[in-house]
Scaffold this motif. Structure first.
Motif, PDB file in Angstrom:
ATOM      1  N   SER A 191      47.047   8.721  28.402  1.00 29.84           N
ATOM      2  CA  SER A 191      46.664   9.311  29.683  1.00 29.84           C
ATOM      3  C   SER A 191      47.612  10.422  30.100  1.00 29.84           C
ATOM      4  O   SER A 191      47.276  11.229  30.969  1.00 29.84           O
ATOM      5  N   THR A 198      40.969   8.285  30.903  1.00 23.70           N
ATOM      6  CA  THR A 198      41.734   7.043  30.966  1.00 23.70           C
ATOM      7  C   THR A 198      40.886   5.854  31.378  1.00 23.70           C
ATOM      8  O   THR A 198      40.838   4.832  30.663  1.00 23.70           O
ATOM      9  N   ILE A 199      40.225   5.931  32.517  1.00 30.23           N
ATOM     10  CA  ILE A 199      39.474   4.790  33.039  1.00 30.23           C
ATOM     11  C   ILE A 199      38.302   4.419  32.129  1.00 30.23           C
ATOM     12  O   ILE A 199      38.108   3.227  31.828  1.00 30.23           O
ATOM     13  N   ARG A 283      47.244  13.072  38.421  1.00 31.80           N
ATOM     14  CA  ARG A 283      46.917  11.651  38.271  1.00 31.80           C
ATOM     15  C   ARG A 283      47.919  10.961  37.353  1.00 31.80           C
ATOM     16  O   ARG A 283      48.324   9.829  37.619  1.00 31.80           O
ATOM     17  N   SER A 284      48.275  11.607  36.257  1.00 30.81           N
ATOM     18  CA  SER A 284      49.174  10.955  35.295  1.00 30.81           C
ATOM     19  C   SER A 284      50.383  11.823  34.956  1.00 30.81           C
ATOM     20  O   SER A 284      51.056  11.587  33.958  1.00 30.81           O
ATOM     21  N   GLN A 299      50.077   4.448  42.768  1.00 34.07           N
ATOM     22  CA  GLN A 299      48.675   4.857  42.838  1.00 34.07           C
ATOM     23  C   GLN A 299      48.023   4.784  41.459  1.00 34.07           C
ATOM     24  O   GLN A 299      46.892   4.291  41.317  1.00 34.07           O
ATOM     25  N   PHE A 300      48.743   5.257  40.426  1.00 32.72           N
ATOM     26  CA  PHE A 300      48.183   5.233  39.067  1.00 32.72           C
ATOM     27  C   PHE A 300      48.060   3.801  38.555  1.00 32.72           C
ATOM     28  O   PHE A 300      47.096   3.455  37.865  1.00 32.72           O
ATOM     29  N   GLU A 302      47.575   1.142  40.444  1.00 30.30           N
ATOM     30  CA  GLU A 302      46.445   0.548  41.154  1.00 30.30           C
ATOM     31  C   GLU A 302      45.121   0.987  40.536  1.00 30.30           C
ATOM     32  O   GLU A 302      44.177   0.196  40.396  1.00 30.30           O
ATOM     33  N   GLU A 303      45.063   2.259  40.136  1.00 28.53           N
ATOM     34  CA  GLU A 303      43.832   2.802  39.559  1.00 28.53           C
ATOM     35  C   GLU A 303      43.544   2.224  38.180  1.00 28.53           C
ATOM     36  O   GLU A 303      42.395   1.911  37.852  1.00 28.53           O
ATOM     37  N   THR A 304      44.567   2.066  37.364  1.00 29.86           N
ATOM     38  CA  THR A 304      44.370   1.659  35.968  1.00 29.86           C
ATOM     39  C   THR A 304      44.515   0.162  35.743  1.00 29.86           C
ATOM     40  O   THR A 304      44.011  -0.362  34.752  1.00 29.86           O
ATOM     41  N   GLN A 305      45.245  -0.529  36.633  1.00 29.26           N
ATOM     42  CA  GLN A 305      45.572  -1.946  36.437  1.00 29.26           C
ATOM     43  C   GLN A 305      46.178  -2.172  35.044  1.00 29.26           C
ATOM     44  O   GLN A 305      45.881  -3.165  34.372  1.00 29.26           O
TER      45      GLN A 305
END
Length: 333
Positions: A191, A198-199, A283-284, A299-300, A302-305
């Motif tokens: 990422s 990524t997601i 974002r990354s 934040q990243f 939380e978004e990617t876990q």
């Protein structure tokens, strides 16, 4: 599902062994040793090096050699490849190399595998003497490698046979995500230079994961670029080295890692700026002071876990590079 924070997930280091403008690979390796020894004290989990070729600014082409050098200079941190580009090699050679590393440094070696060449087509030919291999060969190569470690291949890998060396599949698209899921392996997504995928890749991996003897449930690590400093302004200044590096690659003229500059807009066009920012967007790629970096990483995460983050910091000044990792290490504590 428990909430993931810096207190309960590992943070690791991706080192591209940058060759600095005005310097050479010998100094690069000294810098890598110094960085590795420091991040081990800071509490980082693993230290990975990546295979690249024909890149004036990256010295880690003989990846297994520098892994051994770093492992020998540290005491307990895991050290490995992030990754070895398997199509460039015979699987037996990699089994023997990493079997040797694991025999020298038991319980500390990781083997991350990628299917990209890590170079241009001419360099790929120079490495392999053929370009007959294709994407479909990569899963077969992974199976060959596993068979050498398991001792089920016709040819024996000595050392290597019978050793437990964690295999990770690395990717910047969905291919390796699906393969890692099918084989029940660890997965690491790039990422740090492919943030937009990524997601989708993580979802592919998690939704299709099949438990194996290695893993009962999916384990995903994501790459993050972090340039941390005592102030946002200093970090933004330091980050211009990485921006120049991506710009040189975009222009097809890769260079050594350049010193930071005051005005990055003076060296690129609007189109080039947009292209670089697409690869290393906010974002990354997180640039700033401790609080700014903390907010960006949270934040990243939380978004990617993600189960783990691996951090790349392309910083020209060695002291500033170490300081950047120290700041991130403080967040873990």
């Amino acid at each position: 599902m428990s909430v993931k924070t810096f207190n309960n997930i590992p943070l690791s280091v991706l080192d591209l062994a940058p060759v600095l403008e005005g310097s050479n690979p010998s100094e690069s390796f000294k810098n890598s040793v110094e960085l590795a020894q420091n991040v081990e004290k800071f509490g980082f989990n693993r230290y990975w090096l990546a295979e690249h070729h024909n890149m004036p600014g990256i010295a880690s082409s003989a990846t297994s050699v520098i892994i051994g050098h770093i492992a020998g200079a540290t005491s307990h941190m895991r050290v490995g490849a992030g990754g070895v580009m398997l199509p460039n090699h015979a699987s037996l050679v990699i089994a023997e190399q990493f079997g040797t590393l694991e025999s020298l440094y038991p319980g500390r070696i990781d083997l991350g595998l990628g299917r990209a060449p890590g170079s241009d087509q001419a360099t790929s030919y120079a490495l392999r003497r053929t370009l007959n291999q294709n994407v479909e060969d990569f899963p077969l190569q992974v199976e060959e490698l596993q068979a050498y470690f398991e001792g089920t291949a016709r040819v024996r890998s000595v050392p290597g046979e019978g050793l437990t060396i964690p295999i990770w599949l690395l990717g910047s698209s969905g291919f390796s995500a699906q393969l890692a899921a099918k084989k029940g392996l660890h997965f690491s997504f790039a990422s740090h230079f492919a943030p937009d995928y990524t997601i989708p890749a993580l979802n592919l991996y998690r939704d299709n994961f099949q438990p194996s003897d290695v893993l009962d449930e999916p384990y995903a690590m994501v790459g993050v670029n972090v340039i941390a400093a005592d102030t946002d302004e200093e970090a933004e200044y330091l980050a211009t080295s990485q921006q120049q590096q991506f710009l040189s690659i975009r222009r097809g003229q890769p260079t050594k890692l350049q010193p930071p500059i005051e005005d990055i807009d003076s060296v690129w066009s609007e189109m080039e700026k947009a292209a670089v920012e697409q690869s290393i967007n906010s974002r990354s790629t997180i640039v700033g002071s401790k609080e700014t970096v903390k907010k960006g990483l949270e934040q990243f995460l939380e978004e990617t876990q993600a189960d783990e983050m691996i951090i790349n910091s392309q910083i020209y000044d060695q002291k500033a590079r170490i300081r950047s990792y120290e700041i991130v290490g403080d967040l873990m504590r």
